[in-house]
Design a protein around this motif. Structure first.
Motif, PDB file in Angstrom:
ATOM      1  N   MET A   1      47.712  35.650  41.144  1.00 11.05           N
ATOM      2  CA  MET A   1      47.109  36.517  40.114  1.00 11.05           C
ATOM      3  C   MET A   1      45.836  35.897  39.557  1.00 11.05           C
ATOM      4  N   ILE A   2      45.912  34.592  39.321  1.00 10.41           N
ATOM      5  CA  ILE A   2      44.737  33.893  38.785  1.00 10.41           C
ATOM      6  C   ILE A   2      43.606  33.919  39.803  1.00 10.41           C
ATOM      7  N   ASP A   3      43.948  33.677  41.079  1.00  7.70           N
ATOM      8  CA  ASP A   3      42.922  33.689  42.115  1.00  7.70           C
ATOM      9  C   ASP A   3      42.306  35.078  42.245  1.00  7.70           C
ATOM     10  N   GLY A   4      43.133  36.103  42.093  1.00  8.36           N
ATOM     11  CA  GLY A   4      42.633  37.470  42.168  1.00  8.36           C
ATOM     12  C   GLY A   4      41.655  37.762  41.044  1.00  8.36           C
ATOM     13  N   GLU A   5      41.966  37.317  39.853  1.00  8.93           N
ATOM     14  CA  GLU A   5      41.082  37.520  38.712  1.00  8.93           C
ATOM     15  C   GLU A   5      39.766  36.766  38.912  1.00  8.93           C
ATOM     16  N   ALA A   6      39.857  35.559  39.439  1.00  6.45           N
ATOM     17  CA  ALA A   6      38.663  34.761  39.688  1.00  6.45           C
ATOM     18  C   ALA A   6      37.770  35.433  40.729  1.00  6.45           C
ATOM     19  N   TYR A   7      38.399  36.005  41.741  1.00  9.75           N
ATOM     20  CA  TYR A   7      37.648  36.699  42.794  1.00  9.75           C
ATOM     21  C   TYR A   7      36.911  37.903  42.215  1.00  9.75           C
ATOM     22  N   VAL A   8      37.605  38.665  41.365  1.00  7.94           N
ATOM     23  CA  VAL A   8      36.989  39.849  40.760  1.00  7.94           C
ATOM     24  C   VAL A   8      35.817  39.442  39.883  1.00  7.94           C
ATOM     25  N   ARG A   9      35.979  38.380  39.105  1.00  4.60           N
ATOM     26  CA  ARG A   9      34.898  37.905  38.242  1.00  4.60           C
ATOM     27  C   ARG A   9      33.696  37.453  39.064  1.00  4.60           C
ATOM     28  N   GLN A  10      33.977  36.736  40.147  1.00 10.01           N
ATOM     29  CA  GLN A  10      32.899  36.255  41.002  1.00 10.01           C
ATOM     30  C   GLN A  10      32.170  37.424  41.668  1.00 10.01           C
ATOM     31  N   TYR A  11      32.944  38.392  42.138  1.00  8.87           N
ATOM     32  CA  TYR A  11      32.353  39.572  42.783  1.00  8.87           C
ATOM     33  C   TYR A  11      31.484  40.335  41.796  1.00  8.87           C
TER      34      TYR A  11
END
Length: 199
Positions: A1-11
């Motif tokens: 979940m944390i990695d998913g949030e980080a990916y969305v923020r980076q994108y």
């Protein structure tokens, strides 16, 4: 979940930075239209609107770039500030040169000479400060002076490129704004120079 949030923020950050870069490029490309059009065809509302819209991107691209850096946690495009500054110079110098040529070809030699003096003073100032300004962490007061200077210059050129620029009053308003922006730019230069020598 944390990695998913980080990916969305980076994108999201990369998308915002891409938008900021596109706005900066638009401002730089607009310079190839505004100045030559002013010199050859003269004042018109479409030209004035293009100048105003291109000038407005100076605030919008910076806002998006800051938002992108905040989301990513680092500066995504380290060259962004240099590109932004170069686009500003292209737009303003193109507009001033086109305005000067238009004045002179219309027989308004005193007005054209004033714009020419403004171009010369601006070029000397930009040459003097060089890359040292980009490499220095400027104080907020210096940044504010340069922002006001840019708004004054773009606003003055917008007035000059509109049909109002054909009138004596319009030229006076335009030249007053350009003169004030030159004084502010000179003040900003000495502010930055003082800061650099103290670092």
């Amino acid at each position: 979940m944390i990695d998913g949030e980080a990916y969305v923020r980076q994108y999201r950050a990369e998308q915002l930075q891409a938008q900021a870069d596109s706005l900066t490029e638009f401002r730089g490309h607009a310079a190839y239209i505004t100045g030559p059009t002013m010199a050859i065809l003269g004042e018109s509302w479409p030209l004035a609107i293009l100048e105003a819209v291109a000038g407005a991107t100076d605030w919008l691209d910076g806002h998006k770039a800051k938002e992108a850096s905040a989301l990513a946690g680092y500066n995504i495009n380290p060259d962004g500030k240099d590109n932004d500054r170069n686009a500003d110079k292209k737009l303003t110098y193109s507009g001033m040169i086109g305005t000067m040529i238009r004045d002179i070809t219309n027989g308004n030699h005193a007005s054209g000479g004033f714009v020419g003096a403004t171009i010369l003073c601006s070029a000397v100032r930009d040459r003097a400060i060089g890359r040292r300004r980009a490499e220095s962490t400027r104080k907020e007061s210096s940044i504010l002076v340069n922002r006001v200077n840019t708004v004054l210059r773009i606003g003055s050129l917008t007035i000059g490129m509109s049909p109002l620029g054909r009138t004596k009053t319009g030229r006076r308003v335009r030249n007053t704004g350009l003169g004030m922006s030159t004084v502010l730019a000179t003040y900003g230069y000495f502010q930055t120079k003082k800061q650099l020598t103290s670092e």
